[in-house]
Design an enzyme around this catalytic site. Structure first.
Site, PDB file in Angstrom:
ATOM      1  N   PRO A  20      62.142  29.970  11.203  1.00  0.00           N
ATOM      2  CG  PRO A  20      62.922  30.504   9.088  1.00  0.00           C
ATOM      3  CD  PRO A  20      61.668  30.380   9.884  1.00  0.00           C
ATOM      4  CB  THR A  21      66.630  30.616  15.070  1.00  0.00           C
ATOM      5  OG1 THR A  21      65.896  29.528  15.590  1.00  0.00           O
ATOM      6  CG2 THR A  21      67.211  31.430  16.200  1.00  0.00           C
ATOM      7  N   GLY A  22      66.177  33.800  13.968  1.00  0.00           N
ATOM      8  CA  GLY A  22      66.923  34.924  13.414  1.00  0.00           C
ATOM      9  C   GLY A  22      66.213  35.571  12.250  1.00  0.00           C
ATOM     10  CB  CYS A  23      63.034  35.025  10.520  1.00  0.00           C
ATOM     11  SG  CYS A  23      63.435  34.352   8.931  1.00  0.00           S
ATOM     12  CB  VAL A  24      64.463  40.514  12.375  1.00  0.00           C
ATOM     13  CG1 VAL A  24      64.736  40.161  13.820  1.00  0.00           C
ATOM     14  CG2 VAL A  24      65.735  40.446  11.574  1.00  0.00           C
TER      15      VAL A  24
END
Lengths: 112, 136, 102
Positions: A108-112
């Site tokens: 996922p994009t934005g998984c930190v």
């Protein structure tokens, strides 16, 4: 981790974190095999989320971050499912990361 | 979150597809959204081309990230601005741009389209009001 | 032998088109592709330059790049021809020499 996953006698390429290399290769059996490797037996509730993620990707061309997934699931499948407790009970390794992997999506994009 | 909320502006000046800037900027916005700041996304100069409707990249074999802009509302980006003069110099108007909806999940408050076309003077003011500007 | 000039940069960001138009001699061919396709659109600040060019050059624009950016053939300045990849190859072959304004 090996670079392929075997499903119904066919080999599918995966990256070093186990995400399917080619989104278009996905068949439901891949989710079943990946889940079994994580000691999860997929139920209808799991499939609701997996199918939801595939539809989300189809429409927006990204795999949503966990809090966006939670929000979007709530909107689509009802507030009782749009909360992280419910989603973590289905996907203990993280609803976005693990469910996206089962769904054949990229991380996922934005998984930190 | 207890920290002071900062005003972040993502400033986009590049057309999509010809260079990687536009897609990289969008990814940074989506990743940055996890930090609960006051985020605005600004499109000026060739950046306005990122928001055109009807993009279809099948024939050039590149990822079409135009649909991804429509998730900005889900990522709690509530302010998207487009410089009017940049649009006009390119023969474009707001009708040529995608619409991006925003909804508050708790209150169910809805805004149909958060894309706002503004004058250049206002662009400058908003830049001044920002705590940080990320330029692409 | 005639030259095919190609421009793949936006006319609003770089002076590639401007330079090309300054040096291209009458009767040459000009192909706009990638971000260069924005020069082919109607109603822009550079439309007058493209109209001047049309009086002395053959001007083409690459369809797939237009489509990717969300523009249909109706948005193109009259006189500019839309070509596909095969058309691009034909132009290169017909003209023998290609000058790419990068």
């Amino acid at each position: 981790m090996s670079d392929t996953i075997e499903v119904d006698g066919k080999q599918y390429g995966v990256d070093e974190e186990g995400y399917l290399a080619n989104l278009n290769d996905w068949v439901p059996g891949i989710a079943t095999v990946m889940a079994a490797q994580d000691n999860i037996e997929l139920t209808d509730e799991h499939w609701d989320i997996i199918n939801f993620l595939r539809e989300y990707y189809e429409e927006y061309q990204i795999a949503p971050a966990v809090r966006v997934l939670t929000k979007a699931v709530g909107k689509k499948l009802g507030k009782d499912k749009g909360n992280s407790k419910y989603l973590y009970s289905l996907f203990p390794y993280g609803p976005a990361k693990q469910a996206c992997r089962f769904a054949g999506l990229p991380k996922p994009t934005g998984c930190v | 979150m207890s920290e002071v909320v900062k005003k972040f502006m993502y400033l986009n000046r590049k057309a999509p597809y010809g260079t990687i800037y536009a897609w990289e900027a969008l990814e940074v916005v989506l990743i940055g959204a996890a930090f609960d700041q006051d985020v605005s996304v600004m499109f000026i100069d060739d950046g306005v081309y990122q928001l055109t409707k009807g993009q279809d990249t099948k024939a050039i074999g590149m990822k079409n990230f135009s649909p991804t802009f429509r998730t900005l509302g889900d990522y709690e980006v509530k302010k998207i601005f487009v410089d009017r003069a940049s649009l006009e110099a390119r023969g474009l108007s707001q009708d040529d741009l995608v619409e991006i909806a925003w909804e508050d999940f708790e209150t169910e408050e809805e805004i149909e389209n958060i894309v706002e076309v503004i004058d250049s003077a206002r662009v400058g003011e908003l830049m001044n009001e920002s705590d940080a500007i990320f330029s692409f | 032998m005639s030259i095919l000039h190609t421009v793949n940069k936006s006319p609003f960001e770089r002076n590639a088109l401007e330079s090309c138009l300054k040096f291209a001699t009458d009767g040459s061919a000009l192909l706009l592709f990638e971000d260069g396709v924005y020069a082919a659109l109607k109603g822009t600040a550079v439309e007058p330059h493209v109209n001047d060019a049309l009086a002395r050059l053959k001007v083409y624009v690459l369809g797939p790049d237009l489509q990717a950016r969300g523009f249909s053939a109706e948005r193109i300045i009259e006189g500019v021809s839309v070509v596909d990849y095969a058309g691009f190859v034909d132009l290169a072959a017909e003209n023998g020499k290609v000058q790419a304004w990068l």
